[in-house]
Scaffold this motif. Structure first.
Motif, short mmCIF file in Angstrom:
data_model
loop_
_atom_site.label_atom_id
_atom_site.label_comp_id
_atom_site.label_asym_id
_atom_site.label_seq_id
_atom_site.Cartn_x
_atom_site.Cartn_y
_atom_site.Cartn_z
N VAL A 363 32.23 42.94 35.66
CA VAL A 363 32.64 43.52 34.37
C VAL A 363 33.85 44.43 34.52
O VAL A 363 34.50 44.76 33.54
CB VAL A 363 31.48 44.28 33.71
CG1 VAL A 363 30.35 43.33 33.36
CG2 VAL A 363 30.96 45.40 34.61
N GLU A 364 34.15 44.85 35.75
CA GLU A 364 35.34 45.65 36.02
C GLU A 364 35.99 45.14 37.30
O GLU A 364 35.30 44.86 38.28
CB GLU A 364 35.00 47.14 36.18
CG GLU A 364 34.57 47.82 34.90
CD GLU A 364 34.30 49.29 35.11
OE1 GLU A 364 34.60 49.80 36.22
OE2 GLU A 364 33.79 49.94 34.19
N GLY A 365 37.31 45.02 37.24
CA GLY A 365 38.03 44.56 38.42
C GLY A 365 38.17 43.07 38.54
O GLY A 365 38.56 42.57 39.60
N ALA A 366 37.90 42.33 37.47
CA ALA A 366 38.01 40.87 37.55
C ALA A 366 39.44 40.43 37.84
O ALA A 366 39.67 39.42 38.51
CB ALA A 366 37.51 40.23 36.25
N LEU A 367 40.42 41.20 37.38
CA LEU A 367 41.81 40.84 37.63
C LEU A 367 42.17 40.93 39.11
O LEU A 367 43.09 40.26 39.58
CB LEU A 367 42.75 41.74 36.82
CG LEU A 367 43.06 41.29 35.39
CD1 LEU A 367 43.95 42.29 34.72
CD2 LEU A 367 43.69 39.92 35.38
N LEU A 368 41.45 41.78 39.85
CA LEU A 368 41.72 41.88 41.29
C LEU A 368 41.33 40.60 42.03
O LEU A 368 41.84 40.31 43.09
CB LEU A 368 40.95 43.07 41.86
CG LEU A 368 41.27 44.43 41.25
CD1 LEU A 368 40.44 45.50 41.89
CD2 LEU A 368 42.75 44.74 41.38
N LEU A 369 40.40 39.85 41.42
CA LEU A 369 39.94 38.62 42.04
C LEU A 369 40.78 37.41 41.67
O LEU A 369 40.72 36.38 42.30
CB LEU A 369 38.48 38.34 41.64
CG LEU A 369 37.48 39.48 41.92
CD1 LEU A 369 36.12 39.13 41.36
CD2 LEU A 369 37.40 39.75 43.42
N ASP A 370 41.56 37.56 40.60
CA ASP A 370 42.33 36.40 40.10
C ASP A 370 43.63 36.90 39.51
O ASP A 370 43.73 37.22 38.33
CB ASP A 370 41.51 35.66 39.04
CG ASP A 370 42.10 34.29 38.73
OD1 ASP A 370 43.28 34.09 38.98
OD2 ASP A 370 41.34 33.43 38.24
N GLY A 371 44.65 36.98 40.34
CA GLY A 371 45.95 37.49 39.88
C GLY A 371 46.68 36.53 38.98
O GLY A 371 47.67 36.90 38.36
N ALA A 372 46.22 35.29 38.88
CA ALA A 372 46.92 34.29 38.05
C ALA A 372 46.38 34.26 36.63
O ALA A 372 46.87 33.50 35.80
CB ALA A 372 46.78 32.90 38.67
N ALA A 373 45.37 35.09 36.33
CA ALA A 373 44.76 35.08 35.00
C ALA A 373 45.23 36.26 34.17
O ALA A 373 45.85 37.20 34.67
CB ALA A 373 43.24 35.10 35.13
N ASP A 374 44.93 36.20 32.89
CA ASP A 374 45.24 37.28 31.96
C ASP A 374 43.94 37.89 31.48
O ASP A 374 42.95 37.19 31.28
CB ASP A 374 46.03 36.75 30.74
CG ASP A 374 47.35 36.17 31.16
OD1 ASP A 374 48.03 36.83 31.96
OD2 ASP A 374 47.69 35.06 30.70
#
Length: 377
Positions: A363-374
């Motif tokens: 629920v927090e930090g999902a962008l750290l796992l997938d830099g290609a997503a928005d």
């Protein structure tokens, strides 16, 4: 609105903010966590492994559970009359205004006289009714005479049938004349009195003494029932499916100190072509005296969450259209999962497909796992 952020930029901002809170030293310095390890299996692109505890500290996951809470859908709203609570008054015949009996703001009862006209057409219509009555009376007398003569053997069957046919024709003409006079209304000669079709308040008045009027022209008066005032919220078409009849609502208006309360009574089955919104009618519990049609405000409509709900920050958008989350498999392993979600309301989204109750989701930090997503906001 979509926010696209590279994970290194996010980490740099977080670490910079952390370092502002106290004195810096070589011992207290925090190093940037290493990037996620995608693993040796190149075919498993959906799996991300975080080998270092420093990196895991920036990722938080929660167990997905059923929600039965209430959220509020906010939409622009306007004060308006409900259907049947407003009426426009025109003229059924051409003529000229001879008298206006009301002013804007007057309270009138149903059937009250509002405007008086002088119309030659009205005089001709009433004269036709009188002529039709006289002609029918004469035809009935002639039909009785023909029937009497036939009984005495003086007349013929053909004469009697002709007399009966003439009576039938004149009865049709009389019915037409009565309909025309009913449209003109009660009165004598060329006088036409326009009366209130409903009880209410005079909202606008265009009629003036001496004005020439025609059927189908602009309305002479507008009447509104003050007890028929409600609120219409303009809900975006993507959110309209979540609104239910009977849902509670609050309306905030700049000119009213406290919010108004009401309930949804109707969700329109059509979408406005320009704004792509669906009108939602709200009936108010009470109508304050200061409430006027045309006022604008904001409505908050209660929606009941029944299902799996996630923070909007947990959902990523890939390729501009696919939505996905990361499922925590334990031991620093996170697997991307495509999901179907509803619209974001108050920072929450309902999961429609792709997840099960009891799964642990980032629920927090999902962008750290997938830099290609928005990130979906």
């Amino acid at each position: 609105m979509l926010l696209r952020t590279h994970p290194l930029v996010v980490l740099s901002i977080v670490l910079a903010l952390a370092g502002c809170g106290g004195r810096s030293s070589a011992h207290d310095a925090v190093e940037a966590p290493p990037l996620p390890d995608r693993g040796d299996d190149e075919e498993d692109d959906d799996l991300v492994a975080l080998e270092h505890e420093e990196t895991r500290a920036f990722v938080r996951s929660e167990v997905l559970a059923l929600s039965h809470g209430v959220t509020a859908l906010r939409a622009p709203a306007r004060v308006a009359f409900r259907d049947g609570a407003i009426a426009e008054l025109g003229t059924p015949v051409p003529g000229r205004v001879s008298e206006v009996h009301v002013r804007v703001g007057d309270e009138v009862a149903a059937g009250a006289p509002l405007v008086t006209l002088r119309s030659p057409d009205a005089a001709a219509t009433r004269a036709q009714l009188a002529a039709a009555r006289t002609a029918l009376a004469n035809a009935l007398a002639e039909a009785r005479r023909s029937a009497d003569m036939l009984e005495r053997g003086v007349g013929t069957e053909r004469e009697r049938r002709a007399a009966d046919l003439h009576v039938a024709e004149l009865e049709i003409e009389l019915a037409r004349a009565r309909t025309a006079v009913s449209i003109v209304g009660r009165g004598a000669g060329g006088e036409v009195v326009l009366r209130a079709p409903i009880a209410g308040t005079i909202l606008s008045r265009r009629a003036a003494i001496g004005m020439a009027v025609e059927p189908g022209g602009e309305a002479l008066l507008e009447i509104g029932d003050p007890h028929g005032i409600g609120v219409v919220a303009e809900v975006f078409d993507r959110d309209a499916a979540m609104v239910r009849v009977g849902a509670s609502a609050e309306i905030a208006l700049p000119s009213i100190d406290s919010p108004l309360r009401g309930r949804v009574t109707h969700v329109a089955p059509v979408v406005s072509a320009g704004m792509r919104t669906v009108p939602v009618r709200i009936e108010l519990e009470s109508v304050p005296s200061l409430l006027r049609p045309g006022l604008f405000g904001r409505a908050s409509i209660s929606l009941v969450d029944e299902g799996l709900v996630l923070p909007a920050s947990a959902v990523l958008v890939r390729d501009g259209q696919r939505t996905a989350v990361y499922v925590d498999e334990g031991d620093g392993r996170f697997r991307r999962r495509d999901v179907v979600v509803g619209p974001s309301i108050d920072g929450r989204v309902q999961v429609l497909a792709g997840l099960r109750e009891g799964e642990r989701v980032v629920v927090e930090g999902a962008l750290l796992l997938d830099g290609a997503a928005d990130l979906m906001l």
